[in-house]
Design an enzyme around this catalytic site. Structure first.
Site, short mmCIF file in Angstrom:
data_model
loop_
_atom_site.label_atom_id
_atom_site.label_comp_id
_atom_site.label_asym_id
_atom_site.label_seq_id
_atom_site.Cartn_x
_atom_site.Cartn_y
_atom_site.Cartn_z
CB THR A 8 -3.71 -1.49 -5.22
OG1 THR A 8 -2.62 -0.76 -5.75
CG2 THR A 8 -3.92 -2.76 -6.02
CG ASP A 23 -1.37 4.79 0.14
OD1 ASP A 23 -0.79 3.74 0.49
OD2 ASP A 23 -2.12 4.85 -0.85
CB SER A 70 -0.08 -6.70 -5.27
OG SER A 70 -0.10 -6.29 -3.92
CE LYS A 119 -3.74 2.92 -3.74
NZ LYS A 119 -2.44 3.46 -3.33
#
Ligand code: ATR
Length: 279
Positions: A63, A103, A16, A67
């Site tokens: 993540t 997002d 990440s 999610k």
């Protein structure tokens, strides 16, 4: 006062870039805080999340593959989390867990920064993929005013599920492999799958059916120039890589936990490109 604490929960999570983004902003704004990567296996997700506020965390990013489960743990969901059924941001506040999906706005902000979206939106957008990321992208495209959205996914049931979720917009499913039907007259092509990511096969599409004026976007950011973007550039398309969405989705998270709305800058992008080279 002790340092504020936040992080990213994923499985795996070592790849990440979120610690690099938040670490950069913490230094940039002189904030006493720490942002850590937390590898948590799916079977431990719920227990770990409920323990984090007890350990002083202000919140976490969530993540892959958490999610969708995160949307069921949060006590309150924002509108985009409700619409997508996916959460990438948790904020712990006075004993409550607030879930958001940043997002959607992250993709929209990146799109606006890269192209004149109004002009692209006159023609259909093609979204490849039907997972959690595709949900956020379809919502962002519908909101940006795209008249029609074509969804293409290897597993067609998932494409139909996604189209059904956004049945108030003009979403149509095109069969995987029927590229002429998907690409004719399109204004934008988005790869919302994980194909092209380091360690995965490339997304191998015959983009010769795509009008030259169409823009091409990829949500993959490692590598930043995917095979799809390279071939699109070679064919004369304008392109957008996945770093923009990644940086923009982090803005509301940083603001919620650390109290400052951070800026997405070329310096931050340069820092992330350096991190990717190092990885
Ligand atoms: P995310 O939440 O990141 O979107 P996901 O829900 O696992 O992750 O979705 C991954 C997407 O990449 C899906 O659209 C998946 O297609 P399927 O629904 O058919 O599984 C797509 N994908 C992954 N590997 C693929 C491959 N080898 N070929 C085609 N599509 C692929």
């Amino acid at each position: 006062m002790s340092d504020k604490l936040a992080g990213v929960v994923g499985w795996p999570v070592g790849q990440s870039l979120s610690p690099a983004i938040h670490g950069y902003w913490l230094r940039e704004y002189g904030i006493r805080g720490t942002y850590v990567a937390l590898p948590v296996a799916p079977e431990n997700f719920q227990r770990c999340i409920t323990a984090l506020p007890l350990m002083g965390f202000a919140g976490v990013n969530v993540t892959v593959p958490h999610k969708l489960p995160a949307a069921t743990i949060a006590g309150t969901l924002d509108d985009d989390a409700k619409a997508t059924g996916a959460v990438n941001l948790l904020v712990f506040s006075e004993g409550r867990i607030l879930g958001s999906n940043s997002d959607v706005q992250g993709f929209a902000d990146s799109l606006n920064e890269s192209f004149r979206v109004q002009a692209l939106a006159e023609r259909p957008a093609v979204v490849i993929g039907a997972g959690g990321a595709a949900r956020a992208i379809v919502l962002a495209l519908a909101r940006a005013g795209f008249r029609a959205i074509r969804i293409v996914n290897r597993t067609s049931e998932r494409a139909y599920e996604l189209a059904h979720r956004f049945e108030n917009t003009d979403c149509r499913v095109v069969t995987w492999g029927d590229w002429p039907a998907a690409f004719t007259d399109a204004g934008l092509l988005v790869n919302a799958t994980s194909l092209g990511m380091k360690g995965k096969p490339p997304l191998d599409l015959p983009i010769d059916h795509l009008p030259r004026s169409a823009a091409v976007a990829d949500i993959v950011y490692n590598p930043v120039r995917t095979a799809l973007l390279k071939s699109a550039e070679q064919a004369g398309h304008r392109v957008m890589d996945g770093l923009g969405m990644l940086m923009h989705q982090a803005v509301p998270a940083f603001e919620a936990w650390f109290g400052v709305r951070p800026a997405v800058t070329v310096e931050l992008r340069a820092q992330l490109l350096k991190e990717l080279l190092r990885a």
